[in-house]
Design an enzyme around this catalytic site. Structure first.
Site, PDB file in Angstrom:
ATOM      1  N   CYS A 113     109.468   1.796  34.091  1.00  0.00           N
ATOM      2  CA  CYS A 113     108.526   1.045  33.242  1.00  0.00           C
ATOM      3  C   CYS A 113     108.737   1.310  31.752  1.00  0.00           C
ATOM      4  CB  CYS A 113     107.095   1.375  33.621  1.00  0.00           C
ATOM      5  SG  CYS A 113     106.738   0.944  35.318  1.00  0.00           S
ATOM      6  N   HIS A 249     102.170  -0.397  27.896  1.00  0.00           N
ATOM      7  CA  HIS A 249     102.664  -0.818  29.215  1.00  0.00           C
ATOM      8  C   HIS A 249     101.455  -1.194  30.068  1.00  0.00           C
ATOM      9  CE1 HIS A 249     104.392  -0.982  33.097  1.00  0.00           C
ATOM     10  NE2 HIS A 249     103.940   0.191  33.504  1.00  0.00           N
ATOM     11  N   ASN A 279     101.449  -5.283  37.065  1.00  0.00           N
ATOM     12  CA  ASN A 279     102.405  -4.354  36.450  1.00  0.00           C
ATOM     13  C   ASN A 279     103.817  -4.930  36.590  1.00  0.00           C
ATOM     14  OD1 ASN A 279     104.148  -2.279  35.827  1.00  0.00           O
ATOM     15  ND2 ASN A 279     103.006  -0.709  36.942  1.00  0.00           N
TER      16      ASN A 279
HETATM   17  N1  ACO Z   1      92.345  -2.302  48.813  1.00  0.00           N
HETATM   18  C1  ACO Z   1      91.290  -1.633  49.343  1.00  0.00           C
HETATM   19  N2  ACO Z   1      91.261  -0.303  49.495  1.00  0.00           N
HETATM   20  C2  ACO Z   1      92.367   0.382  49.109  1.00  0.00           C
HETATM   21  C3  ACO Z   1      93.495  -0.252  48.556  1.00  0.00           C
HETATM   22  C4  ACO Z   1      93.449  -1.659  48.424  1.00  0.00           C
HETATM   23  N3  ACO Z   1      94.465  -2.368  47.899  1.00  0.00           N
HETATM   24  N4  ACO Z   1      94.405   0.681  48.248  1.00  0.00           N
HETATM   25  C5  ACO Z   1      93.886   1.867  48.597  1.00  0.00           C
HETATM   26  N5  ACO Z   1      92.650   1.681  49.117  1.00  0.00           N
HETATM   27  C6  ACO Z   1      91.705   2.689  49.607  1.00  0.00           C
HETATM   28  C7  ACO Z   1      92.385   3.980  49.983  1.00  0.00           C
HETATM   29  O1  ACO Z   1      92.891   3.907  51.300  1.00  0.00           O
HETATM   30  C8  ACO Z   1      91.245   4.962  49.845  1.00  0.00           C
HETATM   31  O2  ACO Z   1      90.433   4.866  51.008  1.00  0.00           O
HETATM   32  P1  ACO Z   1      89.807   6.177  51.659  1.00  0.00           P
HETATM   33  O3  ACO Z   1      88.870   6.752  50.614  1.00  0.00           O
HETATM   34  O4  ACO Z   1      89.113   5.657  52.852  1.00  0.00           O
HETATM   35  O5  ACO Z   1      90.963   7.079  51.961  1.00  0.00           O
HETATM   36  C9  ACO Z   1      90.418   4.404  48.688  1.00  0.00           C
HETATM   37  O6  ACO Z   1      90.802   3.034  48.555  1.00  0.00           O
HETATM   38  C10 ACO Z   1      90.642   5.123  47.368  1.00  0.00           C
HETATM   39  O7  ACO Z   1      92.048   5.253  47.174  1.00  0.00           O
HETATM   40  P2  ACO Z   1      92.622   5.959  45.897  1.00  0.00           P
HETATM   41  O8  ACO Z   1      94.117   5.948  45.968  1.00  0.00           O
HETATM   42  O9  ACO Z   1      91.942   7.263  45.671  1.00  0.00           O
HETATM   43  O10 ACO Z   1      92.128   4.948  44.761  1.00  0.00           O
HETATM   44  P3  ACO Z   1      92.245   5.101  43.208  1.00  0.00           P
HETATM   45  O11 ACO Z   1      90.932   4.929  42.587  1.00  0.00           O
HETATM   46  O12 ACO Z   1      93.072   6.279  42.795  1.00  0.00           O
HETATM   47  O13 ACO Z   1      93.081   3.805  42.816  1.00  0.00           O
HETATM   48  C11 ACO Z   1      95.303   3.197  42.204  1.00  0.00           C
HETATM   49  C12 ACO Z   1      94.387   3.644  43.319  1.00  0.00           C
HETATM   50  C13 ACO Z   1      94.805   1.858  41.661  1.00  0.00           C
HETATM   51  C14 ACO Z   1      96.705   3.026  42.752  1.00  0.00           C
HETATM   52  C15 ACO Z   1      95.268   4.262  41.069  1.00  0.00           C
HETATM   53  O14 ACO Z   1      95.502   5.533  41.605  1.00  0.00           O
HETATM   54  C16 ACO Z   1      96.277   3.995  40.016  1.00  0.00           C
HETATM   55  O15 ACO Z   1      96.166   3.027  39.284  1.00  0.00           O
HETATM   56  N6  ACO Z   1      97.304   4.875  39.858  1.00  0.00           N
HETATM   57  C17 ACO Z   1      98.334   4.695  38.902  1.00  0.00           C
HETATM   58  C18 ACO Z   1      99.231   3.666  39.437  1.00  0.00           C
HETATM   59  C19 ACO Z   1     100.159   3.184  38.399  1.00  0.00           C
HETATM   60  O16 ACO Z   1      99.762   2.805  37.355  1.00  0.00           O
HETATM   61  N7  ACO Z   1     101.416   3.189  38.779  1.00  0.00           N
HETATM   62  C20 ACO Z   1     102.421   2.702  38.009  1.00  0.00           C
HETATM   63  C21 ACO Z   1     102.636   3.558  36.784  1.00  0.00           C
HETATM   64  S1  ACO Z   1     104.268   3.655  36.394  1.00  0.00           S
HETATM   65  C22 ACO Z   1     104.810   2.187  36.642  1.00  0.00           C
HETATM   66  O17 ACO Z   1     104.289   1.270  36.011  1.00  0.00           O
HETATM   67  C23 ACO Z   1     105.827   1.984  37.735  1.00  0.00           C
END
Ligand code: ACO
Length: 322
Positions: A113, A249, A279
């Protein structure tokens, strides 16, 4: 003093749009969950006959038209991409041929990224040392090709697109400062396990898609933006009021808001396109930049701050007088 100035911008998005509602039909997710956790509403996805080079080419043509330059003027092409068309030749070489540019060096920069900011840093150095006068810096990605559409934790996050800037040497200030970094110790937190040299063996069967520990990546991204904010404050002798627009980004609205807060930037001065594009990795900054130039928010003379974070981990920033 020779500066590298942005002479033109361009971008391209594939026609096909996939909304969160569309994803509800494919995986166990909801529009509400996606918007609340990421800010994303929809994303553009390439058609079967589109590639990273074909969308990068369109962005490059638009940027060249904006800058008023032709193929003969281009003396370097740098493409920031993590999703090249082929192992080789580079996507930059494929675009060079399609543009009809002859003999210029052309190569890809792979910094996930952060690819566009890495490319900008490099192109800036070429121009400042007299190695090039007019450079295309392209960020182009087809992340849909490495997205596991059965995995709800990643499928909702990514999109395809391309953006390009034409950088030209100038006596007038353009790129004011760049900083790029990497920390390779967190490889497994965000990666595609299968690959060319590690192979596609049975133990990793099916693992040719993005795998991510979302929570850990989130924390590292916020820490990287903290580092970027400190470097920027040092560059500006503490006067962050000099920045007119923050163009980060576009990974996740919560990360963007946290980064803006560290920089003391009100959200009215932040260009956010993650809701519309999701993204798009190395393409997200030049896409957001071009959009804000086209809609009139970013104007000549404005000071811009680009900041990126991606797999590697890599991160970096650029401060630019537009
Ligand atoms: N829909 C519904 N529920 C979901 C989904 C979905 N798409 N995805 C995960 N869940 C559930 C999980 O299973 C979990 O359920 P559980 O509590 O029963 O186990 C719950 O939602 C919470 O999951 P978390 O992973 O803790 O959710 P979080 O609030 O952390 O959000 C996310 C997840 C959006 C991926 C966040 O962690 C994030 O944005 N991380 C950074 C990701 C990123 O930006 N990556 C790229 C950066 S570098 C680049 O650009 C390549």
């Amino acid at each position: 003093m020779i500066y590298a100035r942005i002479a033109g911008t361009g971008s391209f998005l594939p026609e096909k749009v996939v909304t969160n509602k569309d994803l509800e039909k494919l995986i166990d997710t909801t529009d509400e969950w996606i918007q609340e956790r990421t800010g994303i509403k929809r994303r553009h996805i390439v058609a079967d006959d589109e590639t990273t080079s074909s969308i990068g080419l369109e962005a490059a043509k638009r940027a060249m038209s904006d800058a008023g330059v032709g193929p003969k003027d281009i003396d370097l092409i740098v493409v920031g991409t993590a999703t090249p068309d082929k192992i080789f030749p580079s996507t930059a070489c494929i675009i060079q041929r399609q543009l009809g540019v002859k003999n210029s060096p052309a190569f890809d920069v792979h910094a996930a990224c952060s690819g566009f900011v890495y490319g900008l840093d490099l192109a800036n150095r070429y121009i400042q040392t007299g190695g090039a006068k007019t450079v295309l810096v392209i960020g182009a990605e087809t992340l849909s090709r490495i997205t596991n559409w059965d995995d709800r934790s990643t499928a909702v996050l990514f999109g395809d697109g391309a953006g390009c800037v034409v950088l030209q040497s100038s006596d007038e200030p353009g790129i004011l400062a760049t900083h790029i970094h990497a920390d390779g110790q967190y490889e497994e937190l965000l990666h595609v396990p299968n690959g060319i040299s590690v192979g596609f063996d049975q133990t990793r069967a099916g693992r040719s898609y993005i795998e991510m520990n979302g929570n850990a990546v989130f924390r590292r991204a916020v820490a990287a933006f903290d580092n970027i904010a400190r470097e920027t404050i040092a560059d500006l002798d503490g006067d962050l009021g000099d920045i007119d627009w923050f163009v980060p980004h576009q990974a996740n609205m919560r990360i963007i808001k946290a980064a803006a807060k560290k920089l003391g930037m009100p959200m009215e001065r932040v260009i956010a396109t993650v809701d519309e594009h999701a993204n798009t990795s190395g393409a997200s900054i030049p896409l957001a930049l071009d959009l804000a130039v086209r809609d009139g928010r970013i104007k000549r003379g404005d000071t811009l701050m680009f900041a990126a974070f991606g797999a590697g981990f890599t991160w970096g920033s650029a401060m630019v007088k537009y």
